[in-house]
Structures are given as C-alpha cells and as structure tokens.
Scaffold this motif. Structure first.
Motif, PDB file in Angstrom:
ATOM      1  N   ILE A   5       0.817  -1.210   0.000  1.00 15.30           N
ATOM      2  CA  ILE A   5       0.000   0.000   0.000  1.00 15.30           C
ATOM      3  C   ILE A   5       0.855   1.267   0.000  1.00 15.30           C
ATOM      4  O   ILE A   5       0.347   2.350  -0.217  1.00 15.30           O
ATOM      5  CB  ILE A   5      -0.979   0.020   1.197  1.00 15.30           C
ATOM      6  CG1 ILE A   5      -0.225  -0.047   2.521  1.00 15.30           C
ATOM      7  CG2 ILE A   5      -1.970  -1.121   1.077  1.00 15.30           C
ATOM      8  CD1 ILE A   5      -1.099   0.183   3.736  1.00 15.30           C
ATOM      9  N   ARG A   6       2.151   1.111   0.211  1.00 14.51           N
ATOM     10  CA  ARG A   6       3.056   2.267   0.201  1.00 14.51           C
ATOM     11  C   ARG A   6       3.662   2.438  -1.183  1.00 14.51           C
ATOM     12  O   ARG A   6       4.026   1.462  -1.835  1.00 14.51           O
ATOM     13  CB  ARG A   6       4.178   2.070   1.219  1.00 14.51           C
ATOM     14  CG  ARG A   6       3.684   2.046   2.642  1.00 14.51           C
ATOM     15  CD  ARG A   6       4.867   1.871   3.602  1.00 14.51           C
ATOM     16  NE  ARG A   6       4.402   1.677   4.938  1.00 14.51           N
ATOM     17  CZ  ARG A   6       4.260   0.496   5.525  1.00 14.51           C
ATOM     18  NH1 ARG A   6       4.572  -0.606   4.882  1.00 14.51           N
ATOM     19  NH2 ARG A   6       3.823   0.418   6.754  1.00 14.51           N
ATOM     20  N   ALA A   7       3.795   3.672  -1.601  1.00 13.42           N
ATOM     21  CA  ALA A   7       4.371   3.969  -2.919  1.00 13.42           C
ATOM     22  C   ALA A   7       5.826   3.520  -2.967  1.00 13.42           C
ATOM     23  O   ALA A   7       6.604   3.785  -2.050  1.00 13.42           O
ATOM     24  CB  ALA A   7       4.280   5.459  -3.203  1.00 13.42           C
ATOM     25  N   GLY A   8       6.197   2.805  -4.022  1.00 13.10           N
ATOM     26  CA  GLY A   8       7.576   2.384  -4.228  1.00 13.10           C
ATOM     27  C   GLY A   8       8.037   1.253  -3.338  1.00 13.10           C
ATOM     28  O   GLY A   8       9.225   0.985  -3.248  1.00 13.10           O
ATOM     29  N   GLU A   9       7.126   0.553  -2.657  1.00 11.07           N
ATOM     30  CA  GLU A   9       7.486  -0.569  -1.789  1.00 11.07           C
ATOM     31  C   GLU A   9       6.899  -1.848  -2.376  1.00 11.07           C
ATOM     32  O   GLU A   9       5.761  -1.880  -2.826  1.00 11.07           O
ATOM     33  CB  GLU A   9       6.950  -0.357  -0.374  1.00 11.07           C
ATOM     34  CG  GLU A   9       7.349  -1.481   0.571  1.00 11.07           C
ATOM     35  CD  GLU A   9       6.775  -1.308   1.964  1.00 11.07           C
ATOM     36  OE1 GLU A   9       7.556  -1.339   2.915  1.00 11.07           O
ATOM     37  OE2 GLU A   9       5.548  -1.140   2.093  1.00 11.07           O
ATOM     38  N   TYR A  10       7.694  -2.919  -2.354  1.00  3.30           N
ATOM     39  CA  TYR A  10       7.298  -4.197  -2.938  1.00  3.30           C
ATOM     40  C   TYR A  10       7.537  -5.309  -1.919  1.00  3.30           C
ATOM     41  O   TYR A  10       8.576  -5.339  -1.265  1.00  3.30           O
ATOM     42  CB  TYR A  10       8.100  -4.477  -4.204  1.00  3.30           C
ATOM     43  CG  TYR A  10       7.928  -3.376  -5.228  1.00  3.30           C
ATOM     44  CD1 TYR A  10       6.918  -3.438  -6.171  1.00  3.30           C
ATOM     45  CD2 TYR A  10       8.770  -2.269  -5.227  1.00  3.30           C
ATOM     46  CE1 TYR A  10       6.741  -2.423  -7.094  1.00  3.30           C
ATOM     47  CE2 TYR A  10       8.604  -1.245  -6.149  1.00  3.30           C
ATOM     48  CZ  TYR A  10       7.583  -1.329  -7.078  1.00  3.30           C
ATOM     49  OH  TYR A  10       7.409  -0.319  -7.983  1.00  3.30           O
ATOM     50  N   ASP A  11       6.562  -6.224  -1.818  1.00  2.00           N
ATOM     51  CA  ASP A  11       6.699  -7.302  -0.833  1.00  2.00           C
ATOM     52  C   ASP A  11       6.659  -8.690  -1.457  1.00  2.00           C
ATOM     53  O   ASP A  11       6.550  -9.678  -0.753  1.00  2.00           O
ATOM     54  CB  ASP A  11       5.627  -7.185   0.247  1.00  2.00           C
ATOM     55  CG  ASP A  11       4.212  -7.462  -0.249  1.00  2.00           C
ATOM     56  OD1 ASP A  11       4.005  -7.529  -1.479  1.00  2.00           O
ATOM     57  OD2 ASP A  11       3.313  -7.616   0.602  1.00  2.00           O
ATOM     58  N   GLY A  12       6.781  -8.767  -2.769  1.00  2.00           N
ATOM     59  CA  GLY A  12       6.784 -10.071  -3.405  1.00  2.00           C
ATOM     60  C   GLY A  12       6.673  -9.963  -4.911  1.00  2.00           C
ATOM     61  O   GLY A  12       6.936  -8.912  -5.498  1.00  2.00           O
ATOM     62  N   LEU A  13       6.293 -11.073  -5.504  1.00  2.00           N
ATOM     63  CA  LEU A  13       6.098 -11.141  -6.945  1.00  2.00           C
ATOM     64  C   LEU A  13       4.661 -11.551  -7.219  1.00  2.00           C
ATOM     65  O   LEU A  13       4.067 -12.310  -6.461  1.00  2.00           O
ATOM     66  CB  LEU A  13       7.041 -12.178  -7.581  1.00  2.00           C
ATOM     67  CG  LEU A  13       8.527 -11.921  -7.444  1.00  2.00           C
ATOM     68  CD1 LEU A  13       9.314 -13.081  -8.059  1.00  2.00           C
ATOM     69  CD2 LEU A  13       8.923 -10.614  -8.097  1.00  2.00           C
ATOM     70  N   GLU A  50       8.479 -12.609   2.216  1.00  2.00           N
ATOM     71  CA  GLU A  50       8.546 -13.104   3.584  1.00  2.00           C
ATOM     72  C   GLU A  50       8.235 -14.597   3.652  1.00  2.00           C
ATOM     73  O   GLU A  50       8.884 -15.347   4.385  1.00  2.00           O
ATOM     74  CB  GLU A  50       7.564 -12.332   4.468  1.00  2.00           C
ATOM     75  CG  GLU A  50       7.608 -12.737   5.915  1.00  2.00           C
ATOM     76  CD  GLU A  50       6.658 -11.915   6.783  1.00  2.00           C
ATOM     77  OE1 GLU A  50       6.522 -12.286   7.966  1.00  2.00           O
ATOM     78  OE2 GLU A  50       6.069 -10.940   6.309  1.00  2.00           O
ATOM     79  N   ASP A  51       7.253 -15.058   2.880  1.00  2.00           N
ATOM     80  CA  ASP A  51       6.873 -16.476   2.896  1.00  2.00           C
ATOM     81  C   ASP A  51       7.964 -17.378   2.349  1.00  2.00           C
ATOM     82  O   ASP A  51       8.020 -18.562   2.687  1.00  2.00           O
ATOM     83  CB  ASP A  51       5.602 -16.687   2.076  1.00  2.00           C
ATOM     84  CG  ASP A  51       4.395 -15.973   2.673  1.00  2.00           C
ATOM     85  OD1 ASP A  51       4.432 -15.656   3.877  1.00  2.00           O
ATOM     86  OD2 ASP A  51       3.437 -15.717   1.924  1.00  2.00           O
ATOM     87  N   HIS A  52       8.817 -16.848   1.495  1.00  2.00           N
ATOM     88  CA  HIS A  52       9.863 -17.649   0.860  1.00  2.00           C
ATOM     89  C   HIS A  52      11.261 -17.302   1.368  1.00  2.00           C
ATOM     90  O   HIS A  52      12.252 -17.674   0.744  1.00  2.00           O
ATOM     91  CB  HIS A  52       9.775 -17.489  -0.660  1.00  2.00           C
ATOM     92  CG  HIS A  52       8.433 -17.907  -1.180  1.00  2.00           C
ATOM     93  ND1 HIS A  52       8.050 -19.226  -1.235  1.00  2.00           N
ATOM     94  CD2 HIS A  52       7.387 -17.189  -1.611  1.00  2.00           C
ATOM     95  CE1 HIS A  52       6.815 -19.297  -1.697  1.00  2.00           C
ATOM     96  NE2 HIS A  52       6.388 -18.079  -1.933  1.00  2.00           N
ATOM     97  N   GLY A  90      10.894  -8.035   5.018  1.00  2.00           N
ATOM     98  CA  GLY A  90      10.571  -8.825   3.842  1.00  2.00           C
ATOM     99  C   GLY A  90      10.131  -7.999   2.648  1.00  2.00           C
ATOM    100  O   GLY A  90       9.457  -8.502   1.761  1.00  2.00           O
ATOM    101  N   THR A  91      10.508  -6.732   2.624  1.00  2.00           N
ATOM    102  CA  THR A  91      10.144  -5.859   1.502  1.00  2.00           C
ATOM    103  C   THR A  91      11.386  -5.143   0.997  1.00  2.00           C
ATOM    104  O   THR A  91      12.443  -5.191   1.631  1.00  2.00           O
ATOM    105  CB  THR A  91       9.114  -4.795   1.920  1.00  2.00           C
ATOM    106  OG1 THR A  91       9.699  -3.923   2.889  1.00  2.00           O
ATOM    107  CG2 THR A  91       7.853  -5.417   2.488  1.00  2.00           C
ATOM    108  N   THR A 116      17.063 -16.085  -3.299  1.00  2.00           N
ATOM    109  CA  THR A 116      15.894 -16.393  -4.123  1.00  2.00           C
ATOM    110  C   THR A 116      15.611 -17.878  -4.328  1.00  2.00           C
ATOM    111  O   THR A 116      14.734 -18.219  -5.117  1.00  2.00           O
ATOM    112  CB  THR A 116      16.058 -15.722  -5.505  1.00  2.00           C
ATOM    113  OG1 THR A 116      17.271 -16.183  -6.100  1.00  2.00           O
ATOM    114  CG2 THR A 116      16.063 -14.223  -5.387  1.00  2.00           C
ATOM    115  N   ASN A 117      16.289 -18.755  -3.620  1.00  2.00           N
ATOM    116  CA  ASN A 117      16.055 -20.190  -3.834  1.00  2.00           C
ATOM    117  C   ASN A 117      14.615 -20.592  -3.535  1.00  2.00           C
ATOM    118  O   ASN A 117      13.990 -21.315  -4.313  1.00  2.00           O
ATOM    119  CB  ASN A 117      17.014 -21.027  -2.988  1.00  2.00           C
ATOM    120  CG  ASN A 117      18.445 -20.922  -3.471  1.00  2.00           C
ATOM    121  OD1 ASN A 117      18.692 -20.501  -4.592  1.00  2.00           O
ATOM    122  ND2 ASN A 117      19.377 -21.278  -2.615  1.00  2.00           N
ATOM    123  N   GLY A 118      14.073 -20.152  -2.413  1.00  2.00           N
ATOM    124  CA  GLY A 118      12.695 -20.494  -2.056  1.00  2.00           C
ATOM    125  C   GLY A 118      11.695 -19.913  -3.034  1.00  2.00           C
ATOM    126  O   GLY A 118      10.715 -20.558  -3.413  1.00  2.00           O
TER     127      GLY A 118
END
Length: 164
Positions: A47-55, A75-77, A97-98, A116-118
């Motif tokens: 929900i924050r501009a310019g922040e990413y928490d996954g794919l 975070e899950d991986h 995790g972001t 990035t293995n997980g």
C-alpha cells in the motif's frame, strides 16, 4: 530503471524459460513455444508507494486474457530473512521482507541481499501446473538411490473364533 528488473529476473532468479523478455518492470515468457499461454511476473506492490513485498505471477491466454494470478510474498519464501536479521529487523516491524524503489538513486539495487532459492522453487511449482515440462532441470540429476520395496504382508491366520 531503478528496480533493475532485468538483472533480477534474468541474472538473479535465472528463470529457465526460452522466449523470455523483460519489459519495464515485468518479466514475460512463453514457456511452451507456440502455445497460447504466457507467463507474466511483476513486482507486487504494497500500500506504500515504491514498496514491494513479493512477486505477482499471472498466466495469460493470448485470446482470453488473464486466467490465473498468484502473489508470492518475499517473507513467505525467506527471500530477505538474512538481510533483515543482519539489520535487526523482526517480522513484526515495518519493512520486513520488503524492498523500496528509489528512482533518484539509479545505482542502488533495491533487492540487494535477496536469497531467491525459495522463491524460485515456488515459481517452479506454479509453472509445473500451468506449463508442464517447460521448466528445465536446474539441478544436476540425483544419483539413483535405494528404492522402497513393498514388504510382504504377514499371512492371515484363521481360527474358529471371531475377533472384535
């Protein structure tokens, strides 16, 4: 591009699909050459501009559009567990995790320190459902090991009485 998407998808994740390209901040592939399905992977925004928490992975049919989409959180991986632990950041803190995108710092790689293995394993599982056989084996084949054999069942003994 401040996200360095091409380096993330092609060099860091090393996705094995032929016919793949990065356009902007998205990865596109045709895992089954000549087939109607495409794979698109984007960075998932928070929900924050310019922040990413996954794919965000999406399977797209060339005529029918998007068929399926799934979000895979970093975070899950455990993508940034090592980085966040080194910074003393816990899962309950903001930013865990972001990563953030800073457009005014083109030399800064926001996903630096990602493991990035997980995440790659999760992408492989997703691809095996929608694109069976398209994922090239990335690990060397395992040496043949012992196989489980079916053990014979003990013979049933009958006696004149019933058992409960």
């Amino acid at each position: 591009m401040a996200l360095h998407a091409r380096e993330f998808f092609m060099e860091h994740l090393k996705l094995p699909f032929v016919g793949a390209a990065v356009a902007g901040n998205a990865y596109f592939a045709t895992p089954v050459p000549g087939g109607p399905l495409r794979l698109r992977i984007d960075f998932a925004r928070t929900i924050r501009a310019g922040e990413y928490d996954g794919l965000r992975l999406a399977t797209i049919h060339q005529d029918r559009g998007e068929l399926d989409a799934v979000s895979m959180r970093f975070e899950d991986h455990k993508t940034f567990d090592h980085r966040d632990a080194a910074r003393g950041r816990s899962p309950l803190e903001s930013g865990y995790g972001t990563f953030y995108e800073f457009r005014d710092r083109p030399d800064w790689v926001p996903w630096e320190g990602a493991h990035t293995n997980g995440l790659r394993d999760a992408i492989e599982q997703y691809a095996s459902v929608w694109f069976p056989g398209a994922w090239k084996a990335s690990a060397p084949p395992r040496a043949p090991g012992r196989t489980a054999r079916k053990a014979p069942a003990p013979p049933a003994t009958r006696n004149g009485s019933r058992s409960r």
